[in-house]
Design a protein around this motif. Structure first.
Motif, PDB file in Angstrom:
ATOM      1  N   TYR A 171       0.831  -1.206   0.000  1.00  7.98           N
ATOM      2  CA  TYR A 171       0.000   0.000   0.000  1.00  7.98           C
ATOM      3  C   TYR A 171       0.866   1.258   0.000  1.00  7.98           C
ATOM      4  O   TYR A 171       0.625   2.194  -0.765  1.00  7.98           O
ATOM      5  CB  TYR A 171      -0.884  -0.038   1.238  1.00  7.98           C
ATOM      6  CG  TYR A 171      -1.833   1.136   1.411  1.00  7.98           C
ATOM      7  CD1 TYR A 171      -3.112   1.101   0.865  1.00  7.98           C
ATOM      8  CD2 TYR A 171      -1.468   2.252   2.163  1.00  7.98           C
ATOM      9  CE1 TYR A 171      -4.000   2.156   1.046  1.00  7.98           C
ATOM     10  CE2 TYR A 171      -2.344   3.307   2.348  1.00  7.98           C
ATOM     11  CZ  TYR A 171      -3.606   3.255   1.790  1.00  7.98           C
ATOM     12  OH  TYR A 171      -4.475   4.305   1.967  1.00  7.98           O
ATOM     13  N   ARG A 172       1.873   1.249   0.844  1.00  5.79           N
ATOM     14  CA  ARG A 172       2.790   2.399   0.942  1.00  5.79           C
ATOM     15  C   ARG A 172       3.439   2.702  -0.391  1.00  5.79           C
ATOM     16  O   ARG A 172       3.453   3.855  -0.842  1.00  5.79           O
ATOM     17  CB  ARG A 172       3.866   2.094   1.994  1.00  5.79           C
ATOM     18  CG  ARG A 172       4.930   3.157   2.162  1.00  5.79           C
ATOM     19  CD  ARG A 172       6.183   2.571   2.785  1.00  5.79           C
ATOM     20  NE  ARG A 172       6.886   1.661   1.864  1.00  5.79           N
ATOM     21  CZ  ARG A 172       7.912   0.901   2.207  1.00  5.79           C
ATOM     22  NH1 ARG A 172       8.346   0.891   3.461  1.00  5.79           N
ATOM     23  NH2 ARG A 172       8.491   0.124   1.302  1.00  5.79           N
ATOM     24  N   ASP A 173       3.974   1.669  -1.049  1.00 11.14           N
ATOM     25  CA  ASP A 173       4.695   1.890  -2.297  1.00 11.14           C
ATOM     26  C   ASP A 173       3.779   2.371  -3.413  1.00 11.14           C
ATOM     27  O   ASP A 173       4.209   3.095  -4.315  1.00 11.14           O
ATOM     28  CB  ASP A 173       5.403   0.605  -2.726  1.00 11.14           C
ATOM     29  CG  ASP A 173       6.553   0.226  -1.798  1.00 11.14           C
ATOM     30  OD1 ASP A 173       6.923   1.083  -0.945  1.00 11.14           O
ATOM     31  OD2 ASP A 173       7.054  -0.903  -1.885  1.00 11.14           O
ATOM     32  N   ALA A 174       2.504   1.982  -3.358  1.00  8.80           N
ATOM     33  CA  ALA A 174       1.562   2.391  -4.398  1.00  8.80           C
ATOM     34  C   ALA A 174       0.857   3.698  -4.071  1.00  8.80           C
ATOM     35  O   ALA A 174       0.572   4.499  -4.964  1.00  8.80           O
ATOM     36  CB  ALA A 174       0.522   1.291  -4.616  1.00  8.80           C
ATOM     37  N   ASP A 175       0.567   3.940  -2.780  1.00  6.05           N
ATOM     38  CA  ASP A 175      -0.367   5.004  -2.411  1.00  6.05           C
ATOM     39  C   ASP A 175       0.183   6.120  -1.535  1.00  6.05           C
ATOM     40  O   ASP A 175      -0.448   7.175  -1.443  1.00  6.05           O
ATOM     41  CB  ASP A 175      -1.562   4.394  -1.663  1.00  6.05           C
ATOM     42  CG  ASP A 175      -2.533   3.701  -2.583  1.00  6.05           C
ATOM     43  OD1 ASP A 175      -2.175   3.468  -3.752  1.00  6.05           O
ATOM     44  OD2 ASP A 175      -3.648   3.386  -2.128  1.00  6.05           O
ATOM     45  N   TYR A 273       9.009   3.030   6.707  1.00  3.74           N
ATOM     46  CA  TYR A 273       8.997   4.066   5.674  1.00  3.74           C
ATOM     47  C   TYR A 273      10.339   4.098   4.971  1.00  3.74           C
ATOM     48  O   TYR A 273      11.392   3.909   5.596  1.00  3.74           O
ATOM     49  CB  TYR A 273       8.712   5.436   6.289  1.00  3.74           C
ATOM     50  CG  TYR A 273       7.259   5.638   6.677  1.00  3.74           C
ATOM     51  CD1 TYR A 273       6.308   5.974   5.725  1.00  3.74           C
ATOM     52  CD2 TYR A 273       6.848   5.479   8.002  1.00  3.74           C
ATOM     53  CE1 TYR A 273       4.979   6.150   6.067  1.00  3.74           C
ATOM     54  CE2 TYR A 273       5.520   5.653   8.357  1.00  3.74           C
ATOM     55  CZ  TYR A 273       4.590   5.985   7.387  1.00  3.74           C
ATOM     56  OH  TYR A 273       3.280   6.150   7.732  1.00  3.74           O
ATOM     57  N   THR A 274      10.305   4.408   3.673  1.00  2.60           N
ATOM     58  CA  THR A 274      11.533   4.549   2.911  1.00  2.60           C
ATOM     59  C   THR A 274      12.111   5.947   3.116  1.00  2.60           C
ATOM     60  O   THR A 274      11.443   6.853   3.619  1.00  2.60           O
ATOM     61  CB  THR A 274      11.279   4.338   1.414  1.00  2.60           C
ATOM     62  OG1 THR A 274      10.454   5.417   0.920  1.00  2.60           O
ATOM     63  CG2 THR A 274      10.597   3.003   1.145  1.00  2.60           C
ATOM     64  N   ASN A 277       9.944   8.381   1.308  1.00  2.00           N
ATOM     65  CA  ASN A 277       8.720   8.698   2.053  1.00  2.00           C
ATOM     66  C   ASN A 277       8.974   9.781   3.083  1.00  2.00           C
ATOM     67  O   ASN A 277       8.207  10.753   3.206  1.00  2.00           O
ATOM     68  CB  ASN A 277       8.195   7.464   2.797  1.00  2.00           C
ATOM     69  CG  ASN A 277       7.748   6.335   1.902  1.00  2.00           C
ATOM     70  OD1 ASN A 277       7.801   5.165   2.317  1.00  2.00           O
ATOM     71  ND2 ASN A 277       7.300   6.640   0.697  1.00  2.00           N
ATOM     72  N   LEU A 278      10.053   9.619   3.824  1.00  2.00           N
ATOM     73  CA  LEU A 278      10.367  10.563   4.894  1.00  2.00           C
ATOM     74  C   LEU A 278      10.757  11.921   4.333  1.00  2.00           C
ATOM     75  O   LEU A 278      10.347  12.972   4.860  1.00  2.00           O
ATOM     76  CB  LEU A 278      11.487   9.993   5.771  1.00  2.00           C
ATOM     77  CG  LEU A 278      11.166   8.648   6.451  1.00  2.00           C
ATOM     78  CD1 LEU A 278      12.368   8.130   7.218  1.00  2.00           C
ATOM     79  CD2 LEU A 278       9.954   8.768   7.369  1.00  2.00           C
ATOM     80  N   ALA A 279      11.540  11.910   3.253  1.00  2.00           N
ATOM     81  CA  ALA A 279      11.939  13.174   2.637  1.00  2.00           C
ATOM     82  C   ALA A 279      10.726  13.915   2.088  1.00  2.00           C
ATOM     83  O   ALA A 279      10.609  15.148   2.240  1.00  2.00           O
ATOM     84  CB  ALA A 279      12.956  12.916   1.517  1.00  2.00           C
ATOM     85  N   ASP A 280       9.821  13.191   1.461  1.00  3.11           N
ATOM     86  CA  ASP A 280       8.597  13.810   0.944  1.00  3.11           C
ATOM     87  C   ASP A 280       7.762  14.396   2.073  1.00  3.11           C
ATOM     88  O   ASP A 280       7.178  15.483   1.937  1.00  3.11           O
ATOM     89  CB  ASP A 280       7.766  12.781   0.175  1.00  3.11           C
ATOM     90  CG  ASP A 280       8.383  12.389  -1.156  1.00  3.11           C
ATOM     91  OD1 ASP A 280       9.304  13.088  -1.612  1.00  3.11           O
ATOM     92  OD2 ASP A 280       7.939  11.374  -1.730  1.00  3.11           O
ATOM     93  N   SER A 310      11.835  13.246  11.528  1.00  2.00           N
ATOM     94  CA  SER A 310      13.304  13.290  11.454  1.00  2.00           C
ATOM     95  C   SER A 310      13.946  12.176  12.287  1.00  2.00           C
ATOM     96  O   SER A 310      15.092  11.794  12.037  1.00  2.00           O
ATOM     97  CB  SER A 310      13.816  14.656  11.935  1.00  2.00           C
ATOM     98  OG  SER A 310      13.354  15.674  11.071  1.00  2.00           O
ATOM     99  N   ASN A 311      13.228  11.664  13.266  1.00  2.18           N
ATOM    100  CA  ASN A 311      13.764  10.614  14.126  1.00  2.18           C
ATOM    101  C   ASN A 311      13.403   9.210  13.670  1.00  2.18           C
ATOM    102  O   ASN A 311      13.787   8.227  14.312  1.00  2.18           O
ATOM    103  CB  ASN A 311      13.256  10.813  15.566  1.00  2.18           C
ATOM    104  CG  ASN A 311      13.907  12.004  16.243  1.00  2.18           C
ATOM    105  OD1 ASN A 311      15.085  12.298  15.992  1.00  2.18           O
ATOM    106  ND2 ASN A 311      13.160  12.713  17.076  1.00  2.18           N
ATOM    107  N   ILE A 312      12.675   9.110  12.563  1.00  3.69           N
ATOM    108  CA  ILE A 312      12.316   7.765  12.050  1.00  3.69           C
ATOM    109  C   ILE A 312      13.462   7.227  11.205  1.00  3.69           C
ATOM    110  O   ILE A 312      13.985   7.923  10.314  1.00  3.69           O
ATOM    111  CB  ILE A 312      11.023   7.847  11.201  1.00  3.69           C
ATOM    112  CG1 ILE A 312       9.834   8.246  12.095  1.00  3.69           C
ATOM    113  CG2 ILE A 312      10.752   6.503  10.527  1.00  3.69           C
ATOM    114  CD1 ILE A 312       8.535   8.445  11.320  1.00  3.69           C
ATOM    115  N   ILE A 313      13.870   6.015  11.465  1.00  5.10           N
ATOM    116  CA  ILE A 313      14.931   5.371  10.687  1.00  5.10           C
ATOM    117  C   ILE A 313      14.310   4.733   9.457  1.00  5.10           C
ATOM    118  O   ILE A 313      13.390   3.907   9.572  1.00  5.10           O
ATOM    119  CB  ILE A 313      15.658   4.309  11.523  1.00  5.10           C
ATOM    120  CG1 ILE A 313      16.311   4.959  12.757  1.00  5.10           C
ATOM    121  CG2 ILE A 313      16.692   3.561  10.689  1.00  5.10           C
ATOM    122  CD1 ILE A 313      16.912   3.963  13.729  1.00  5.10           C
ATOM    123  N   PRO A 314      14.763   5.116   8.258  1.00  2.00           N
ATOM    124  CA  PRO A 314      14.140   4.562   7.033  1.00  2.00           C
ATOM    125  C   PRO A 314      14.384   3.064   6.895  1.00  2.00           C
ATOM    126  O   PRO A 314      15.413   2.534   7.310  1.00  2.00           O
ATOM    127  CB  PRO A 314      14.823   5.343   5.916  1.00  2.00           C
ATOM    128  CG  PRO A 314      16.108   5.835   6.489  1.00  2.00           C
ATOM    129  CD  PRO A 314      15.842   6.063   7.960  1.00  2.00           C
TER     130      PRO A 314
END
Length: 316
Positions: A171-175, A273-274, A277-280, A310-314
């Motif tokens: 879902y994440r990768d598509a949406d 999250y990739t 994702n985080l950068a976006d 910012s504290n989430i590890i991709p």
């Protein structure tokens, strides 16, 4: 229900997946009134800040409702229960799912413009002149919405299961990018809706708050008080005494009463999250901060979201 009673997190960015998940379900909750006070069942203030929450009913006389606006996954059902408990008046949604209409309810839930509906566009100028906006960090709101879609797709009871991470990744990768864009558009729509219509830039017409603050053990009762004060401004709307608002918050939001049914008990609590994702997400937060730089409260919420993301590890 009897109780006696003695932030926040804040910044994300923006297509449909291989699995077609349903658009938000509209489960209306229809109760019957058992206690009537002053023409409706206003929750009762008890000594020492206690409260008794009674069943909400429509008003006998017309009132002006507010929009209860939120992006999906931002706690709209919980807030729905809270508004009813504070006022004793029924709420509705922009599809009139429970048939109460709009002149005898205190608020109507909407996800517009995430879900675009001509009914909203017809109702808005006719009945609604104020709104309450609930914000939530999209890295938490979007997975929450995904869980609801997963439950509906698999014919599961609502608010009982978190989808497996392998389903989330698809879902994440598509949406995720498209959901993030819609999140940004949603925030802009409501933040600007009343800004140009009054000399105070809509401050009396819009209350916005964060889900994170509302559910926080320290700040939550105060945020509930802000909601109560905003509702109290509506003509014909009575709200429970201020000293009992913390009890209402404890009962509804802090999962001591009926709201406990909104807690999903099974499945992963963290979503991967990739880096993109985080950068976006961060880029979107900064765009919103720049756009609404003049509003200290909004900037504070978004800045807290920046810190969280910012504290989430991709993870891939």
């Amino acid at each position: 229900i009897f109780f006696t009673a003695g932030v926040a997190t804040l910044l994300h960015h923006a297509f449909p997946s291989a699995t077609t998940y349903p658009v938000e379900s509209s489960n209306a909750e229809i109760d019957t009134a058992t206690t009537i006070q002053s023409h409706r069942s206003l929750s009762i203030s008890l000594p020492n800040g206690g409260c008794e929450i009674t069943k909400a009913i429509p008003t006998e006389h017309p009132i002006s409702p507010i929009w209860q606006a939120s992006f999906p996954g931002c706690g709209s059902r919980m807030t729905w229960h809270l508004v009813q408990a504070l006022t004793g008046i029924k709420t509705n949604n922009d599809r009139n799912s429970n048939g109460w209409g709009y002149t005898n309810v205190v608020a109507a839930k909407t996800h517009y413009p995430f879900i675009r509906d001509t009914m909203f566009e017809e109702l808005d100028p006719k009945y609604f002149h104020r709104a309450m906006l609930i914000l939530r960090n999209p890295v938490h709101a979007i997975p929450s919405y995904f869980n609801a879609q997963y439950e509906e797709l698999n014919h599961l009871s609502t608010h009982t299961v978190r989808a497996p991470n392998e389903e989330w990744v698809k879902y994440r990768d598509a949406d995720f990018a498209s959901r993030l864009l819609k999140y940004e558009q949603h925030a802009i729509y409501w933040m600007e809706k009343y800004y140009y219509s009054s000399s105070d830039h809509g401050r009396n017409n819009l209350l916005f708050l964060s889900y994170e603050a509302l559910t926080d053990g320290t700040f939550g009762p105060n945020v509930a008080g802000q909601i109560a004060d905003f509702l109290r401004q509506g003509e014909g709307v009575n709200v429970i005494e201020p000293e009992s608002v913390p009890c209402i918050w404890q009962t509804v939001v802090n999962y001591k009463g009926a709201a406990s049914s909104t807690m999903r008990m099974e499945g992963p609590t963290e979503r991967p999250y990739t880096q993109q994702n985080l950068a976006d997400s961060l880029a979107m937060f900064y765009r919103l901060i720049g756009r609404f730089h003049y509003d200290e409260k909004f900037v504070r919420i978004m800045t807290n979201y920046v810190k969280t993301v910012s504290n989430i590890i991709p993870q891939g």
